[in-house]
Write an enzyme that holds these catalytic residues in place. Structure first.
Site, PDB file in Angstrom:
ATOM      1  N   HIS A 154       2.649  -1.494 -15.121  1.00 18.93           N
ATOM      2  CA  HIS A 154       2.601  -1.573 -14.418  1.00 18.93           C
ATOM      3  C   HIS A 154       3.280   0.142 -15.197  1.00 18.93           C
ATOM      4  O   HIS A 154       4.250   0.024 -16.292  1.00 18.93           O
ATOM      5  CB  HIS A 154       3.611  -0.491 -13.277  1.00 18.93           C
ATOM      6  CG  HIS A 154       3.170   0.052 -12.659  1.00 18.93           C
ATOM      7  ND1 HIS A 154       2.024   0.270 -11.561  1.00 18.93           N
ATOM      8  CD2 HIS A 154       3.024   1.764 -12.305  1.00 18.93           C
ATOM      9  CE1 HIS A 154       1.751   1.277 -10.682  1.00 18.93           C
ATOM     10  NE2 HIS A 154       2.367   1.409 -11.382  1.00 18.93           N
ATOM     11  N   ASP A 205       4.076   3.099   0.834  1.00 23.08           N
ATOM     12  CA  ASP A 205       3.875   3.286   0.096  1.00 23.08           C
ATOM     13  C   ASP A 205       2.502   4.260  -0.659  1.00 23.08           C
ATOM     14  O   ASP A 205       2.136   5.238  -1.075  1.00 23.08           O
ATOM     15  CB  ASP A 205       4.368   2.170  -1.579  1.00 23.08           C
ATOM     16  CG  ASP A 205       3.949   2.930  -2.809  1.00 23.08           C
ATOM     17  OD1 ASP A 205       4.602   3.662  -2.847  1.00 23.08           O
ATOM     18  OD2 ASP A 205       2.535   3.129  -3.296  1.00 23.08           O
ATOM     19  N   ARG A 237       2.432  12.394  -1.804  1.00 21.13           N
ATOM     20  CA  ARG A 237       3.541  13.365  -2.939  1.00 21.13           C
ATOM     21  C   ARG A 237       2.581  13.902  -3.733  1.00 21.13           C
ATOM     22  O   ARG A 237       3.260  15.239  -4.466  1.00 21.13           O
ATOM     23  CB  ARG A 237       4.555  11.854  -4.011  1.00 21.13           C
ATOM     24  CG  ARG A 237       4.783  11.732  -2.476  1.00 21.13           C
ATOM     25  CD  ARG A 237       6.082  10.327  -3.147  1.00 21.13           C
ATOM     26  NE  ARG A 237       6.509  10.261  -4.772  1.00 21.13           N
ATOM     27  CZ  ARG A 237       6.431   9.503  -5.728  1.00 21.13           C
ATOM     28  NH1 ARG A 237       5.814   8.123  -5.403  1.00 21.13           N
ATOM     29  NH2 ARG A 237       6.831   9.442  -6.715  1.00 21.13           N
ATOM     30  N   SER A 280       8.415   3.507  -5.572  1.00 18.70           N
ATOM     31  CA  SER A 280       6.820   3.542  -5.199  1.00 18.70           C
ATOM     32  C   SER A 280       6.583   2.068  -5.925  1.00 18.70           C
ATOM     33  O   SER A 280       6.007   0.962  -5.460  1.00 18.70           O
ATOM     34  CB  SER A 280       6.214   4.730  -5.458  1.00 18.70           C
ATOM     35  OG  SER A 280       4.695   4.694  -5.925  1.00 18.70           O
ATOM     36  N   LYS A 323       5.249  -2.139  -4.427  1.00 20.11           N
ATOM     37  CA  LYS A 323       4.102  -2.390  -5.375  1.00 20.11           C
ATOM     38  C   LYS A 323       3.849  -3.721  -6.200  1.00 20.11           C
ATOM     39  O   LYS A 323       3.972  -5.193  -5.286  1.00 20.11           O
ATOM     40  CB  LYS A 323       3.109  -1.527  -5.647  1.00 20.11           C
ATOM     41  CG  LYS A 323       2.384  -0.402  -4.848  1.00 20.11           C
ATOM     42  CD  LYS A 323       1.071   0.678  -5.893  1.00 20.11           C
ATOM     43  CE  LYS A 323       2.469   0.918  -6.336  1.00 20.11           C
ATOM     44  NZ  LYS A 323       2.556   2.809  -5.886  1.00 20.11           N
TER      45      LYS A 323
HETATM   46  N1  URA Z   1       3.074   5.469 -10.415  1.00 19.81           N
HETATM   47  C1  URA Z   1       3.587   4.316  -9.159  1.00 19.81           C
HETATM   48  O1  URA Z   1       3.067   3.923  -8.476  1.00 19.81           O
HETATM   49  N2  URA Z   1       4.306   5.539  -8.232  1.00 19.81           N
HETATM   50  C2  URA Z   1       5.213   6.784  -8.682  1.00 19.81           C
HETATM   51  O2  URA Z   1       5.034   7.566  -7.815  1.00 19.81           O
HETATM   52  C3  URA Z   1       4.579   7.459 -10.006  1.00 19.81           C
HETATM   53  C4  URA Z   1       3.921   6.445 -10.749  1.00 19.81           C
END
Ligand code: URA
Length: 445
Positions: free
Chosen positions: A82, A161, A168, A183, A187
């Site tokens: 990620h 989220d 956000r 966040s 996930k």
């Molecule tokens: N990527 C995400 O999944 N969440 C964030 O808050 C920032 C980048």
């Protein structure tokens, strides 16, 4: 629960009492807390931060707001990557099929554009028909068949989220270490992974530009992963210029395909290999870093990774013809070359300005409801440190109309700074594990 008191409490710099974050997330997900109250609380977190216990509770509450992927009885190791978000960052499109071709399953769950940064889902959806909304059952089935799925957060995974992320994005509340950490990790921890690699961006185009804040974010996420049984490693990588040349959804897909053909730009490939090496090492699918790198390189030279991407596109309803003929991707109506306005050295190619310009051109969202135009964006071969002459082509602008071209030119004038001296900063600066911070694995091969 009395939400205004919670907002005031956080606004005044206090931790919310135990249990409050969990209840708040439950109520918000059920639609019983309005977005305006949640955004006020998020803004208070941006300013005041969170205690570790609050962050742990928030993360767990976000995971528990939904279901999880389950791989009981599935023998293959699973790993994901990620990124904290950047401009031109199409690494996931290459990395998922490359790592899957090395025999490690990759349930690659990605997001949409956030703030000025692009999102892998928006990029994938520029391939006609590509369906990113896979169910948990479909994802598991595809992982069993192909070892790779590229999907969005399903409605079942961390729905809290999903709502918070969209909120956000449009309320100026992205730039917060605990909010980003919760966040991302909510996930990822719902994916039943054996390992997770994080690409934490630093530099002016990152949500957290300073490298000490990026390091803190990396360590925060590694801590959340470790305690929840998911070994996590992070690389800090440069986002003080766009990654690769293409910035914009369809343009980035085209560049990712070039990368899978062995013709990708060096910086993009370097970050991709470095993250891939960590993914293979985490699940012990390679002896050491050189072995991991050699396997990843073979996935490209043999054509296996490209074929894997074709299989994923086909399985998810997309048009695999895109791999042979990128012109099937959405094409911008207007294209114009941007030329150097003066002699000098490129001091900066500022990614945040480029990311914002893509939104102005229609390639990103201003509000939650916005539809995006996948065809628009920039291709910017110019890099900091290069000497340029007046009139030399520095970039191309892809837009819907002349107004977009003019907005693109204005953006490039600000983003590409030409002066007397400039240099390319190192691409990968830190490797962060639960044991501490080290220099990145040396580049091999
Ligand atoms: N990527 C995400 O999944 N969440 C964030 O808050 C920032 C980048």
């Amino acid at each position: 629960m009395v939400i205004p008191s919670l907002i005031q409490h956080k606004r005044d710099g206090h931790a919310l009492p135990p249990g409050q974050w969990r209840e708040l997330i439950r109520e918000y997900t059920a639609g019983r807390v309005p977005d305006y109250q949640m955004s006020a609380l998020l803004m208070a977190v941006v300013w005041r931060g969170m205690e570790p216990e609050e962050l742990a509770e928030l993360t767990d509450a976000m995971i528990d707001s939904g279901d999880r992927l389950r791989f009981d009885g599935f023998a293959q190791s699973r790993v994901d990557k990620h990124s904290t978000g950047g401009v031109g960052d199409k690494v996931s499109l290459l990395l998922a099929p490359m790592v899957a071709s090395c025999g490690v399953a990759v349930p690659m769950m990605s997001g949409r554009g956030l703030g000025h940064t692009g999102g892998t889902l928006d990029k994938l959806e520029s391939i006609a028909g590509f369906r990113t909304a896979l169910s948990l059952d479909e994802t598991r089935g595809q992982i069993e068949r192909l070892g790779c799925a590229m999907l969005g957060q399903t409605p079942e995974i961390a729905p809290a989220d999903k709502r918070l992320y969209a909120l956000r994005d449009v309320t100026g509340t992205v730039e917060s270490i605990p909010l980003i950490a919760a966040s991302i990790m909510s996930k990822k921890l719902a994916e039943d992974l054996n390992g997770l690699v994080l690409d934490v961006k630093t530099g002016s185009g990152a949500f957290l530009p300073e490298s000490d804040r990026a390091l803190e974010l990396a360590q925060t996420m590694i801590g959340l992963g470790l305690v929840r049984g998911c070994p996590t490693v992070a690389l800090l990588t440069a986002m003080d210029r766009p990654l690769g040349r293409a910035c914009g959804n369809a343009l980035e897909v085209e560049e990712a395909i070039e990368g899978l053909r062995g013709e990708g730009p060096e910086d993009l490939m370097e970050v991709t290999y470095a993250l891939g090496v960590e993914m293979l090492l985490l699940v012990k699918a390679a002896r050491d870093a050189p072995d991991a790198r050699a396997r990843l390189q073979r996935s490209i030279s043999s054509g296996d990774a490209l074929q894997k991407f074709a299989a994923v596109i086909e399985a998810q309803g997309g048009n695999p013809a895109v791999l042979e003929d990128p012109s099937v991707l959405p094409q911008a109506a207007e294209v114009e070359v941007y030329r150097a306005p003066r002699d000098g050295v490129i001091v900066q190619v500022e990614p945040r300005r480029i990311g914002r310009a893509i939104i102005e051109l229609g390639g990103g969202r201003r509000t939650i409801e916005d539809e995006i135009d996948p065809s628009v964006g920039f291709v910017i071969p110019a890099q900091p440190g290069e000497t340029v002459r007046t009139g030399e082509p520095l970039a191309s602008i892809f837009a819907r109309d002349q107004t977009g071209i003019e907005a693109g030119i204005a953006a490039l004038r600000e983003a590409i700074v030409i002066g007397e001296e400039g240099r390319l900063t190192p691409l990968i600066t830190h490797r962060v594990t639960a044991d501490g911070v080290t220099a990145p694995n040396p580049r091999v091969g």
